[in-house]
Design an enzyme around this catalytic site. Structure first.
Site, mmCIF file in Angstrom:
data_model
loop_
_atom_site.group_PDB
_atom_site.id
_atom_site.type_symbol
_atom_site.label_atom_id
_atom_site.label_comp_id
_atom_site.label_asym_id
_atom_site.label_seq_id
_atom_site.Cartn_x
_atom_site.Cartn_y
_atom_site.Cartn_z
ATOM 1 N N GLU A 174 0.920 -1.154 0.026
ATOM 2 C CA GLU A 174 -0.148 0.030 -0.001
ATOM 3 C C GLU A 174 0.871 1.306 -0.206
ATOM 4 O OE1 GLU A 174 -3.235 -0.265 2.799
ATOM 5 O OE2 GLU A 174 -4.094 -1.787 1.812
ATOM 6 N N TYR A 240 -11.558 -4.325 0.436
ATOM 7 C CA TYR A 240 -12.202 -5.056 1.341
ATOM 8 C C TYR A 240 -13.619 -4.615 1.405
ATOM 9 C CZ TYR A 240 -7.908 -5.657 4.127
ATOM 10 O OH TYR A 240 -6.532 -6.490 4.568
ATOM 11 N N GLU A 296 -4.854 -8.606 -0.536
ATOM 12 C CA GLU A 296 -5.698 -8.463 0.767
ATOM 13 C C GLU A 296 -7.231 -8.325 0.149
ATOM 14 O OE1 GLU A 296 -4.584 -5.445 3.391
ATOM 15 O OE2 GLU A 296 -2.489 -5.887 2.975
HETATM 16 O O1 AHR Z 1 -5.278 -6.041 6.882
HETATM 17 C C1 AHR Z 1 -5.115 -4.955 7.565
HETATM 18 C C2 AHR Z 1 -4.521 -3.759 6.954
HETATM 19 O O2 AHR Z 1 -5.213 -3.376 5.675
HETATM 20 C C3 AHR Z 1 -3.045 -4.017 6.283
HETATM 21 O O3 AHR Z 1 -2.219 -4.095 7.149
HETATM 22 C C4 AHR Z 1 -3.209 -2.902 5.046
HETATM 23 O O4 AHR Z 1 -2.315 -3.656 3.985
HETATM 24 C C5 AHR Z 1 -4.553 -2.704 4.805
HETATM 25 O O5 AHR Z 1 -4.748 -1.383 4.731
#
Ligand code: AHR
Length: 518
Positions: A174, A240, A296
Site C-alpha cells: 500500500e 475490502y 488483501e
Molecule cells: O489487513 C489490515 C490492513 O489493511 C493491512 O495492514 C493493510 O495493508 C490494509 O490497509
C-alpha cells in the site's frame, strides 16, 4: 423459484492457480502472537511454538501460501530486529496496530518454520516505506543465498545453514497510503530500483510482486504497468468489503436486510474491479504474463465490542460465508489473470477462517466455505452460464447521496446466484473419468431456490452426485467459543435428473458445493 446453471464440460479454460486460496498473517492483534504462535513453553499444545490446532486447521484447507509480516506492518519492519537470540531482539512499537510493543520474537526463522509446518509457500512482503535498498538486498541474501557471504554466514550462525526456498516477494505494501503516501510515478521508480536488488540466487526463482492499486485507482495500475510491467511477475490489488461506508464501519452482525444486500453488492464489486484493472493490464501485457495478486480481500467490519480497536477483531457469520463464496467464485472465473490471492487475515483479525482464545479454537463459517472450495485448487476452470433472478431491496435511503446533503432513494439489487465450476481427473478407484466441482451461493436473503445444473457436452453419464451446504439459522449466525458448530458443512440432497443434469434445493443465504462424478 427455479434457476438453471449450465456447466460446459467442453469449454475448458485455464488451470485455477492453487495460490488463489492463500492466507495473510500480519503482526496485528492476535494473528501471529496468540494465533499462529504461542511459543515453545506454552501450555497450549504446540509444535515448536506453533499452535497445533491452528496449524491443523490450515492444513485441512490445503493452504497454498502465507503472506507475512504485513500489511502496514511490513513497511515499518526491519528484519534484522527479528533474528538471533530472542533476548537480544530489539523491541519496537507497532504504531499501526494498537501501539503495542512488538518484541520481535517471531521473525524470519519462525516464519519459514511455520510455512514448513503448514506445507505452504512463503510470501514475504518487504519494506519500501521506511526501509533501505541495502536492507532488502541483504534480506534476500540472508534467506536465499547458498554460497559464502556475510548474510549466509549470519544465517548459519543463527542456526540455519541451508537457504530457504522463497516463492513470493512483495516490494512494499500500500505504498499509495500507509506504505509511504507515494504517487504512482514515484512508486513505479522506487519499485524499479528496489526490485533490482531482489536477486535470483541459484535455483530459487522469486516471483516479484509490485504494490498495486487501492480498490478502483485505475491510474495506479496504468502508471505501474506502463513504467515497470517487464520487471514484475505480479501486481497487487487490495479490496475490502464493508456495509456502506468505509469511514463508518458497521458491526459484523445485527445488520438489516438492506445492510445484507449492500454487503453483497460490495462483494460482487470485486468482479468489476478485476475486469477493469485487467483491461488496463491487457494493454501492456496481452499475453497475461503478469499476475493479478489480490493479496488483501475480505469483510472489514467495526471492531467487536470490548476489544482493542487496533486489533481488528470481528465476528464471522453466515454473511462472511457468502462473501467468501462469491469472491472465490469471482477469482476462479478470472483465474486467467488472478493467480494469487490472500484472505485478510488468517487468525483472529478481520474475516478470519480461524479464531483462538487461549487453547480454544473456532472454525468460522469462512473456514467451512474454504473447505468446500478446496477442490478447485489446481483444477481446470470450466465455462458456466446461469439463468437466475435478481434479488435485493427497493427504495432505500441512498447513503452516498445523503453524504452530499441530498435526500434520495436507491434500489440495492444483486445477482441471486454466484457460480463457478471446475474439472479434475477422478480418482481411478471411483470408476469415473472426471470429477466436477460446482460451487454456488444463493445470495437471496429470503427465498430458497430450485437449481438445475446441466453438464453440457458430457462424455458418458453422471455416475454419482453429492453436495454440502454452509448456512445458518439467520443471516448473521456466528460460530463462537460457546457454540463453534452453529454454521458448518452439512450434507445437501442432490437429485440426478438425467444423465447430464442434477438438481438441488438451496436455501436462502447458503453456499453449496456439488461434486459430480462422470
Ligand atoms: O489487513 C489490515 C490492513 O489493511 C493491512 O495492514 C493493510 O495493508 C490494509 O490497509
Amino acid at each position: 423459484m427455479k434457476e438453471s446453471i449450465i456447466v460446459d464440460t467442453k469449454n475448458k479454460k485455464n488451470t485455477i492457480s492453487r495460490d488463489i486460496y492463500g492466507h495473510f498473517s500480519e503482526h496485528l492483534g492476535h494473528c501471529i502472537y496468540g494465533g499462529f504462535w504461542v511459543g515453545k513453553d506454552s501450555n497450549i499444545p504446540n509444535i515448536h511454538g506453533y499452535n497445533k490446532a491452528v496449524v491443523q486447521a490450515f492444513k485441512e484447507l490445503d493452504i497454498p501460501n502465507l503472506r507475512w509480516p504485513g500489511g502496514l506492518f511490513a513497511d515499518e519492519y526491519h528484519w534484522k530486529d527479528g533474528i538471533g537470540p530472542k533476548e537480544n531482539r530489539k523491541r519496537m512499537v507497532n504504531t499501526n496496530w494498537g501501539g503495542v510493543t512488538e518484541d520481535n520474537s517471531f521473525g524470519t526463522h519462525e516464519f519459514f518454520g511455520l510455512c514448513d509446518e503448514l506445507g505452504c509457500k512463503p510470501y514475504i512482503c518487504g519494506n519500501v516505506g521506511s526501509g533501505t535498498v541495502q536492507e532488502m538486498d541483504e534480506w534476500i541474501e540472508y534467506m536465499t543465498f547458498s554460497g559464502e557471504s556475510p548474510m549466509s554466514k549470519l544465517r548459519a550462525a543463527n542456526g540455519r545453514k541451508e537457504p530457504w526456498k522463497l516463492d513470493y516477494f512483495g516490494v512494499g505494501n500500500e505504498n499509495w497510503g500507509g506504505g509511504g503516501n507515494m504517487r504512482p510515478e514515484f512508486y513505479a521508480d522506487q519499485y524499479r530500483r528496489y526490485q533490482t536488488f531482489v536477486r535470483q540466487y541459484g535455483e530459487n526463482k522469486i516471483f516479484k510482486i509490485a504494490g498495486g492499486a487501492n480498490v478502483d485507482d485505475y491510474n495506479w495500475t496504468k502508471v505501474l504497468m506502463e513504467n515497470a510491467h517487464w520487471l514484475m511477475d505480479g501486481l497487487s490489488l487490495h479490496y475490502y468489503t464493508y456495509e456502506y461506508r468505509w469511514e463508518e464501519k458497521k458491526s459484523a452482525t445485527g445488520f438489516t436486510k438492506e445492510g445484507w444486500y449492500r454487503i453483497m453488492r460490495n462483494a460482487f464489486r470485486m468482479d468489476e474491479l478485476i475486469r477493469r484493472h485487467s483491461e488496463i493490464m491487457d494493454k501492456y501485457d496481452p499475453a497475461k504474463r503478469v499476475a493479478m495478486v489480490v493479496d488483501e480481500w475480505g469483510n472489514w467490519f467495526a471492531p467487536k465490542e470490548g476489544t482493542n480497536p487496533g486489533f481488528l477483531e470481528q465476528d464471522n457469520s453466515v454473511c462472511d460465508a457468502l462473501v467468501a463464496g462469491i469472491t472465490l467464485n469471482i477469482f476462479n472465473n478470472h483465474s486467467d489473470r488472478v493467480h494469487v490471492a490472500n484472505l485478510a487475515q488468517a487468525v483472529n483479525v478481520l474475516q478470519s477462517p480461524v479464531l483462538t482464545q487461549g487453547d480454544k479454537i473456532v472454525l468460522t463459517p469462512t473456514w467451512h466455505v474454504l473447505h468446500q472450495y478446496k477442490g478447485h485448487q489446481g483444477a481446470t476452470l470450466l465455462g458456466t452460464s446461469a439463468a437466475y433472478s435478481y434479488c435485493g431491496v427497493n427504495d432505500v435511503p441512498d447513503y452516498n447521496a445523503s453524504l452530499r446533503g441530498v435526500s434520495a432513494k436507491e434500489d440495492v439489487i444483486v445477482p441471486g446466484l454466484s457460480v463457478s465450476a471446475s474439472e479434475k481427473d477422478a480418482d481411478s478407484k471411483s470408476g469415473a473419468k472426471k470429477q466436477y466441482l460446482v460451487t454456488v451461493a444463493n445470495v437471496d436473503a429470503e427465498t430458497s431456490k430450485e437449481i438445475e445444473i446441466s453438464f453440457a457436452h458430457l462424455e458418458g453419464a453422471i455416475k454419482s452426485a453429492t453436495a454440502t451446504v454452509v448456512t445458518g439459522e439467520k443471516m448473521d449466525t456466528i460460530n463462537s467459543f460457546e457454540n463453534g458448530d452453529a454454521v458448518t458443512e452439512k450434507s445437501l440432497s442432490v437429485k440426478i435428473i438425467d444423465k447430464q443434469t442434477v438438481s438441488i434445493n438451496l436455501g436462502a443465504y447458503s453456499v453449496a458445493a456439488i461434486t459430480v462424478l462422470a
